[in-house]
Design an enzyme around this catalytic site. Structure first.
Site, mmCIF file in Angstrom:
data_model
loop_
_atom_site.group_PDB
_atom_site.id
_atom_site.type_symbol
_atom_site.label_atom_id
_atom_site.label_comp_id
_atom_site.label_asym_id
_atom_site.label_seq_id
_atom_site.Cartn_x
_atom_site.Cartn_y
_atom_site.Cartn_z
ATOM 1 N N LYS A 110 0.725 -1.399 -0.130
ATOM 2 C CA LYS A 110 -0.095 0.133 0.117
ATOM 3 C C LYS A 110 0.770 1.236 0.010
ATOM 4 O O LYS A 110 0.564 2.012 -0.577
ATOM 5 C CB LYS A 110 -1.056 0.290 1.119
ATOM 6 C CG LYS A 110 -2.146 -0.970 0.945
ATOM 7 C CD LYS A 110 -3.266 -0.959 1.990
ATOM 8 C CE LYS A 110 -4.185 -1.922 1.448
ATOM 9 N NZ LYS A 110 -5.330 -2.019 2.658
ATOM 10 N N LYS A 189 -7.008 -6.484 -14.163
ATOM 11 C CA LYS A 189 -7.962 -6.732 -12.892
ATOM 12 C C LYS A 189 -9.036 -5.814 -12.977
ATOM 13 O O LYS A 189 -8.583 -4.589 -12.895
ATOM 14 C CB LYS A 189 -7.348 -7.124 -12.102
ATOM 15 C CG LYS A 189 -8.332 -7.359 -10.860
ATOM 16 C CD LYS A 189 -7.353 -7.547 -9.383
ATOM 17 C CE LYS A 189 -8.610 -7.564 -8.245
ATOM 18 N NZ LYS A 189 -8.152 -7.070 -7.128
ATOM 19 N N LYS A 192 -11.097 -0.768 -8.780
ATOM 20 C CA LYS A 192 -11.329 0.645 -8.535
ATOM 21 C C LYS A 192 -9.992 1.653 -8.684
ATOM 22 O O LYS A 192 -10.145 2.733 -9.318
ATOM 23 C CB LYS A 192 -11.768 1.038 -7.022
ATOM 24 C CG LYS A 192 -12.292 2.372 -6.701
ATOM 25 C CD LYS A 192 -13.806 2.473 -6.424
ATOM 26 C CE LYS A 192 -14.189 3.786 -6.218
ATOM 27 N NZ LYS A 192 -15.620 4.057 -6.256
HETATM 28 P P1 ADP Z 1 -10.917 -2.853 -5.783
HETATM 29 O O1 ADP Z 1 -9.782 -3.666 -6.186
HETATM 30 O O2 ADP Z 1 -11.752 -2.384 -6.758
HETATM 31 O O3 ADP Z 1 -10.386 -1.828 -4.509
HETATM 32 P P2 ADP Z 1 -11.206 -4.445 -3.365
HETATM 33 O O4 ADP Z 1 -9.788 -4.934 -3.258
HETATM 34 O O5 ADP Z 1 -11.983 -3.500 -2.291
HETATM 35 O O6 ADP Z 1 -11.600 -4.047 -4.824
HETATM 36 O O7 ADP Z 1 -12.167 -5.924 -3.314
HETATM 37 C C1 ADP Z 1 -13.211 -6.211 -2.506
HETATM 38 C C2 ADP Z 1 -13.571 -7.847 -2.940
HETATM 39 O O8 ADP Z 1 -13.948 -7.879 -4.294
HETATM 40 C C3 ADP Z 1 -12.092 -8.427 -2.568
HETATM 41 O O9 ADP Z 1 -12.719 -9.821 -2.149
HETATM 42 C C4 ADP Z 1 -11.745 -8.992 -4.047
HETATM 43 O O10 ADP Z 1 -11.239 -10.287 -3.999
HETATM 44 C C5 ADP Z 1 -13.044 -8.938 -4.723
HETATM 45 N N1 ADP Z 1 -12.628 -8.417 -6.075
HETATM 46 C C6 ADP Z 1 -12.308 -6.876 -6.709
HETATM 47 N N2 ADP Z 1 -12.210 -6.925 -7.781
HETATM 48 C C7 ADP Z 1 -12.076 -8.130 -8.332
HETATM 49 C C8 ADP Z 1 -11.943 -8.780 -9.416
HETATM 50 N N3 ADP Z 1 -11.681 -7.757 -10.600
HETATM 51 N N4 ADP Z 1 -12.302 -10.143 -9.940
HETATM 52 C C9 ADP Z 1 -12.656 -10.824 -8.937
HETATM 53 N N5 ADP Z 1 -12.782 -10.311 -7.629
HETATM 54 C C10 ADP Z 1 -12.533 -9.103 -7.294
HETATM 55 N N1 TRP Z 2 -8.924 -5.981 5.110
HETATM 56 C C1 TRP Z 2 -9.972 -6.598 4.322
HETATM 57 C C2 TRP Z 2 -9.928 -5.773 2.706
HETATM 58 O O1 TRP Z 2 -8.983 -5.038 2.405
HETATM 59 C C3 TRP Z 2 -11.299 -5.743 4.984
HETATM 60 C C4 TRP Z 2 -11.377 -6.336 6.294
HETATM 61 C C5 TRP Z 2 -11.227 -5.505 7.534
HETATM 62 C C6 TRP Z 2 -11.823 -7.599 6.747
HETATM 63 N N2 TRP Z 2 -11.651 -6.052 8.629
HETATM 64 C C7 TRP Z 2 -11.886 -7.435 8.154
HETATM 65 C C8 TRP Z 2 -12.080 -8.487 6.213
HETATM 66 C C9 TRP Z 2 -12.366 -8.692 8.863
HETATM 67 C C10 TRP Z 2 -12.401 -10.078 6.747
HETATM 68 C C11 TRP Z 2 -12.454 -9.970 8.166
HETATM 69 O O2 TRP Z 2 -10.474 -6.329 2.028
#
Ligand code: ADP
Ligand code: TRP
Length: 321
Positions: A110, A189, A192
């Site tokens: 990050k 992929k 967002k």
């Molecule tokens: P983003 O990449 O848009 O920020 P997040 O990391 O917040 O999305 O993802 C939230 C959940 O959605 C996660 O459990 C992730 O595995 C799933 N996810 C996000 N993008 C995808 C994708 N392109 N294909 C499959 N699963 C996804």
């Molecule tokens: N870290 C998780 C993510 O980025 C979000 C999250 C916070 C979470 N607390 C949690 C997921 C507890 C499972 C259980 O998607």
């Protein structure tokens, strides 16, 4: 079985979020006790504006409700409505070896992505452990990227139990790998952070336009194509019946099918898939109070469970008399 997961309040959810996580959350609620929350404390590590943070929590809640979250069975709340979790996070910090956190890859990832290197970001896995442990969760469905955090949670819980006696339930992860990664508009992929998403509930015309403009290779129409290497096919597969998937696979391999035709069908299938939920999403948009009420009710139910755990934790640690 208590199934718990946290959802980052990233705003309006996209179809990658749906097929990669939300759908499984919604399915799991039928046969388990679902505990799902919006991780708004965690979101503070990326310092959103107050207006954004509020709006994103509402958007995520409306998306879940529109798509079938059953608030009678499932507890759905905002993490910060249960401030006890930050108390547990501190207590867990005191049994968490520094090395355990230093080995977590998400902090470095990050920071490399441009997030500020604050302590919250470093301590993120401890708060996540508190989220999971305070509700005595059994299963934690998450994407593969979160597996390490669940392992850290188990380690912390075992350390706590070894020091203070069996108090916390050791959870298991449940990696959501059943679905392939959903590709975004540019072929990477869908995410967002890449700005290549299709939101679940964006206007139908916009979904169609985006899909029609998706990047493909330049194989001529008449040539055979490999369906497994095509982004459009990957989208179509998400919403097509097995028979239809087979038909398109054959068409790809035979040649004579242009990407335009597949794009049109993929858009149609995805729009049909989400159409039944659009009206509900639009209604919720107009009834902010009802949405806030859902969060409020969920917060109360979650807090009752958390308080009970904290009573036990305070006792065994000597904080409670
Ligand atoms: P983003 O990449 O848009 O920020 P997040 O990391 O917040 O999305 O993802 C939230 C959940 O959605 C996660 O459990 C992730 O595995 C799933 N996810 C996000 N993008 C995808 C994708 N392109 N294909 C499959 N699963 C996804
Ligand atoms: N870290 C998780 C993510 O980025 C979000 C999250 C916070 C979470 N607390 C949690 C997921 C507890 C499972 C259980 O998607």
């Amino acid at each position: 079985m208590r199934v718990l997961s946290g959802i980052q309040p990233s705003g309006k959810l996209h179809i990658g979020n749906f097929f990669g996580a939300m759908r499984q959350h919604l399915q799991l609620q039928a046969e388990n006790e679902g505990f799902y929350f919006i991780a708004d404390y965690h979101a503070m590590t990326s310092t959103p504006s107050p207006e954004d943070l509020r709006q994103r929590c509402l958007d995520v809640t409306m998306d879940y409700l529109a798509l079938g979250l059953d608030t009678k069975r499932t507890v759905f709340w905002r993490q910060s409505d249960v401030p006890e979790v930050t108390e547990l996070s501190w207590i867990l910090s005191c049994v968490t070896p520094m090395g355990l956190l230093q080995r977590c890859t998400s902090y470095k990832d990050k920071v490399d992505q441009g997030l500020s290197a604050n302590h919250g970001l470093f301590a993120y896995p401890v708060l996540q452990a508190a989220d999971i442990l305070i509700y005595h969760s059994n299963l934690v469905p998450v994407g593969a990227d979160q597996k390490q955090h669940i392992e850290v949670t188990r380690d912390i819980a075992m350390k706590f139990n070894a020091q203070f006696g069996e108090t916390l339930t050791i959870p298991k992860d449940y990696i959501l790998e059943s679905v392939a990664v959903v590709p975004g508009l540019d072929g990477r992929k869908m995410s967002k952070s890449y700005g290549n998403t299709i939101e679940i509930f964006e206007p139908e015309s916009s979904v169609k336009n985006k899909i029609m403009k998706m990047v493909t290779d330049s194989t001529p129409v008449e040539d055979p194509k490999d369906p497994d290497k095509c982004n459009i096919f990957a989208l179509l597969k998400l919403a097509a019946s097995p028979d239809e998937i087979k038909e398109w696979e054959d068409k790809y391999r035979k040649g004579g099918t242009g990407y335009g035709t597949v794009k049109k069908r993929a858009a149609e299938l995805l729009l049909n898939f989400f159409r039944p939920y659009r009206e509900k999403r639009a209604q919720l948009e107009k009834d902010r109070d009802a949405v806030l009420q859902v969060l409020d009710d969920g917060g109360k139910r979650a807090r009752a469970v958390a308080r009970k755990t904290m009573e036990a934790v305070r006792q065994v640690t000597g904080l409670g008399f």
